[in-house]
Design a protein around this motif. Sequence first.
Motif, PDB file in Angstrom:
ATOM      1  N   ASP A   1      47.261  12.757  15.949  1.00 49.84           N
ATOM      2  CA  ASP A   1      47.677  14.031  16.555  1.00 49.84           C
ATOM      3  C   ASP A   1      49.018  13.959  17.299  1.00 49.84           C
ATOM      4  OD1 ASP A   1      46.672  12.423  18.556  1.00 49.84           O
ATOM      5  OD2 ASP A   1      45.796  14.085  19.686  1.00 49.84           O
ATOM      6  N   LEU A   2      49.617  12.795  17.355  1.00 45.78           N
ATOM      7  CA  LEU A   2      50.963  12.648  17.926  1.00 45.78           C
ATOM      8  C   LEU A   2      51.784  11.837  16.936  1.00 45.78           C
ATOM      9  CD1 LEU A   2      50.288  11.388  21.609  1.00 45.78           C
ATOM     10  CD2 LEU A   2      50.772  13.741  20.895  1.00 45.78           C
ATOM     11  N   GLY A   3      53.055  12.196  16.786  1.00 52.69           N
ATOM     12  CA  GLY A   3      53.869  11.421  15.854  1.00 52.69           C
ATOM     13  C   GLY A   3      55.320  11.840  15.933  1.00 52.69           C
ATOM     14  N   GLU A   4      56.073  11.387  14.947  1.00 45.03           N
ATOM     15  CA  GLU A   4      57.514  11.617  14.952  1.00 45.03           C
ATOM     16  C   GLU A   4      57.821  12.961  14.295  1.00 45.03           C
ATOM     17  OE1 GLU A   4      59.364   8.101  13.445  1.00 45.03           O
ATOM     18  OE2 GLU A   4      61.312   8.670  14.279  1.00 45.03           O
ATOM     19  N   ASP A   5      58.631  13.781  14.972  1.00 46.80           N
ATOM     20  CA  ASP A   5      58.977  15.111  14.456  1.00 46.80           C
ATOM     21  C   ASP A   5      60.377  15.451  14.943  1.00 46.80           C
ATOM     22  OD1 ASP A   5      59.010  17.678  13.482  1.00 46.80           O
ATOM     23  OD2 ASP A   5      57.413  18.442  14.777  1.00 46.80           O
ATOM     24  N   HIS A   6      61.361  14.831  14.297  1.00 41.08           N
ATOM     25  CA  HIS A   6      62.756  15.021  14.686  1.00 41.08           C
ATOM     26  C   HIS A   6      63.474  15.924  13.680  1.00 41.08           C
ATOM     27  CE1 HIS A   6      62.345  10.926  16.840  1.00 41.08           C
ATOM     28  NE2 HIS A   6      62.475  11.851  17.776  1.00 41.08           N
ATOM     29  N   HIS A   7      64.409  16.715  14.195  1.00 43.67           N
ATOM     30  CA  HIS A   7      65.198  17.603  13.316  1.00 43.67           C
ATOM     31  C   HIS A   7      66.671  17.435  13.658  1.00 43.67           C
ATOM     32  CE1 HIS A   7      61.528  19.573  11.960  1.00 43.67           C
ATOM     33  NE2 HIS A   7      61.129  19.406  13.211  1.00 43.67           N
ATOM     34  N   PRO A   8      67.496  16.848  12.842  1.00 43.45           N
ATOM     35  CA  PRO A   8      67.140  16.290  11.546  1.00 43.45           C
ATOM     36  C   PRO A   8      66.404  14.959  11.713  1.00 43.45           C
ATOM     37  CG  PRO A   8      69.424  15.769  12.056  1.00 43.45           C
ATOM     38  CD  PRO A   8      68.925  16.627  13.179  1.00 43.45           C
ATOM     39  N   GLU A   9      65.648  14.570  10.708  1.00 45.68           N
ATOM     40  CA  GLU A   9      64.989  13.263  10.751  1.00 45.68           C
ATOM     41  C   GLU A   9      65.957  12.227  10.183  1.00 45.68           C
ATOM     42  OE1 GLU A   9      63.221  10.868  12.103  1.00 45.68           O
ATOM     43  OE2 GLU A   9      61.663  12.397  12.162  1.00 45.68           O
ATOM     44  N   THR A  10      66.140  11.140  10.909  1.00 51.29           N
ATOM     45  CA  THR A  10      67.072  10.108  10.426  1.00 51.29           C
ATOM     46  C   THR A  10      66.374   8.757  10.287  1.00 51.29           C
ATOM     47  OG1 THR A  10      67.722   9.557  12.689  1.00 51.29           O
ATOM     48  CG2 THR A  10      69.073  11.198  11.555  1.00 51.29           C
ATOM     49  N   HIS A  11      65.122   8.676  10.684  1.00 54.50           N
ATOM     50  CA  HIS A  11      64.440   7.374  10.671  1.00 54.50           C
ATOM     51  C   HIS A  11      63.797   7.095   9.317  1.00 54.50           C
ATOM     52  CE1 HIS A  11      64.349   7.606  15.324  1.00 54.50           C
ATOM     53  NE2 HIS A  11      65.427   7.003  14.882  1.00 54.50           N
ATOM     54  N   LEU A  12      63.826   5.817   8.945  1.00 56.45           N
ATOM     55  CA  LEU A  12      63.463   5.424   7.574  1.00 56.45           C
ATOM     56  C   LEU A  12      62.030   5.779   7.176  1.00 56.45           C
ATOM     57  CD1 LEU A  12      64.119   3.921   4.943  1.00 56.45           C
ATOM     58  CD2 LEU A  12      63.484   1.787   6.104  1.00 56.45           C
ATOM     59  N   ILE A  13      61.057   5.458   8.025  1.00 58.74           N
ATOM     60  CA  ILE A  13      59.660   5.650   7.596  1.00 58.74           C
ATOM     61  C   ILE A  13      59.334   7.143   7.390  1.00 58.74           C
ATOM     62  CG2 ILE A  13      57.220   5.293   8.244  1.00 58.74           C
ATOM     63  CD1 ILE A  13      58.159   2.563   9.434  1.00 58.74           C
ATOM     64  N   PRO A  14      59.642   8.041   8.336  1.00 59.89           N
ATOM     65  CA  PRO A  14      59.361   9.461   8.079  1.00 59.89           C
ATOM     66  C   PRO A  14      60.077   9.987   6.838  1.00 59.89           C
ATOM     67  CG  PRO A  14      60.070   9.157  10.359  1.00 59.89           C
ATOM     68  CD  PRO A  14      60.144   7.808   9.704  1.00 59.89           C
ATOM     69  N   ILE A  15      61.327   9.562   6.653  1.00 58.75           N
ATOM     70  CA  ILE A  15      62.082  10.054   5.489  1.00 58.75           C
ATOM     71  C   ILE A  15      61.422   9.576   4.200  1.00 58.75           C
ATOM     72  CG2 ILE A  15      64.253   9.660   4.234  1.00 58.75           C
ATOM     73  CD1 ILE A  15      65.723   9.995   6.831  1.00 58.75           C
ATOM     74  N   THR A  16      60.997   8.323   4.178  1.00 59.38           N
ATOM     75  CA  THR A  16      60.366   7.777   2.966  1.00 59.38           C
ATOM     76  C   THR A  16      59.054   8.504   2.687  1.00 59.38           C
ATOM     77  OG1 THR A  16      61.354   5.664   3.559  1.00 59.38           O
ATOM     78  CG2 THR A  16      59.651   5.615   1.864  1.00 59.38           C
ATOM     79  N   LEU A  17      58.298   8.772   3.750  1.00 61.22           N
ATOM     80  CA  LEU A  17      57.009   9.450   3.562  1.00 61.22           C
ATOM     81  C   LEU A  17      57.204  10.922   3.180  1.00 61.22           C
ATOM     82  CD1 LEU A  17      54.897   7.755   6.376  1.00 61.22           C
ATOM     83  CD2 LEU A  17      54.888   7.275   3.921  1.00 61.22           C
TER      84      LEU A  17
END
Length: 332
Positions: free
Chosen positions: A182-198
């Motif tokens: 229920d908590l996680g990474e939510d950046h705009h724009p997203e620049t981090h590798l794991i969220p982008i890959t997923l």
Amino acid sequence: MNILITGGAGYIGSHTARALLEQGHKVCVFDNLSRGHKEAVQRTVGLEQLTIASLHDTDRLTQVLLSEGIELVIHLAAFALVGESQTRPEMYFRNNVLGSQSLLSAMNQANVHKLIVSSTTAVYGTPRQMPITESFERAPVNQYGRTKLEMELSLEHAVSQSDLAVVALRYFNAAGAHPNGDLGEDHHPETHLIPITLQVALGQREQLEIFGDDYATPDGTCVRDYVHVCDLASAHICAMDVLSSGKVQYFNIGTGAGTSVSEVLDACRKVSGHPIPSVAGIRRSGDPDILYADNSKAVSELKWSPKYTSIEQIVETAWKWHSESPSGYRSG
Ligand SMILES: NC(=O)c1ccc[n+]([C@@H]2O[C@H](COP(=O)([O-])OP(=O)(O)OC[C@H]3O[C@@H](n4cnc5c(N)ncnc54)[C@H](O)[C@@H]3O)[C@@H](O)[C@H]2O)c1
């Protein structure tokens, strides 16, 4: 203890707030929501503990510190995108350097003497040797790193003039999400590798672009030290025990192991069960081949150690978050 977290609506701040609550502390969040999420605060300390205001508002900060009886501040509010810092250097200076000075001034007025701050591996720039210890020269190569170095220098000056006690945690690459999902990474724009890959696995991007596959590393892709966000959160709790007046103490917070972009991609493929197509692009300027921490000082002095030691474990938590909330906090 009564604790104020600046930036507590952000990625690392929300996980830290939850970890502190679990230890029985009273936690307030101070955040202007420029990059954070009200929902993250709702899911941790509750909206009644949120002050929506900017670090630049010294009077508001002072008033919150006094009215809530704050004894310790955990300062995470900052802008943290390397690329953006290069194109908007003044905005970064104002937010990260002047914002921190405003906080110091409010703490001084409110007689709060304990401070834990987030610094970054970016203060080291491009060291020639690995692993990185805290005694390495500070030689940032981008504006983001320079603003964090300026913050560290301001803190050193402040402790020399008062009985302030400071711990500065130099995080390596924050990754993963809360295991509850229920908590996680939510950046705009997203620049981090794991969220982008997923995001590729979720059909939100066509493919992963790998920025260079000709680095001096075993598989040619960059190697970084990915540290789970809950392990970062627990480092703040450990840091509370070593705060000591008149000193800034620095600690690297990383796992001590490097993982390449290709290894992260493989872990994301395995965990998501999606083929995740990728393409090798050109290098980004200023990306060192390899960066990973010597975390032995944190292990011995903070009695901290990371619980998430494999990239697969880290990706599993990130996948739970992203697959259950594909639009981040907007998923509801
Ligand atoms: N994410 C990483 O890998 C990483 C690595 C090293 C260091 N850090 C540092 O950790 C801290 C938190 O990073 P994050 O990834 O959680 O970032 P984030 O953007 O998710 O969170 C930062 C929070 O600070 C708030 N904020 C920014 N400027 C503010 C201001 N002037 N007044 C009030 N609130 C303000 C934002 O709204 C946001 O909620 C930052 O200081 C960052 O430099 C992050």
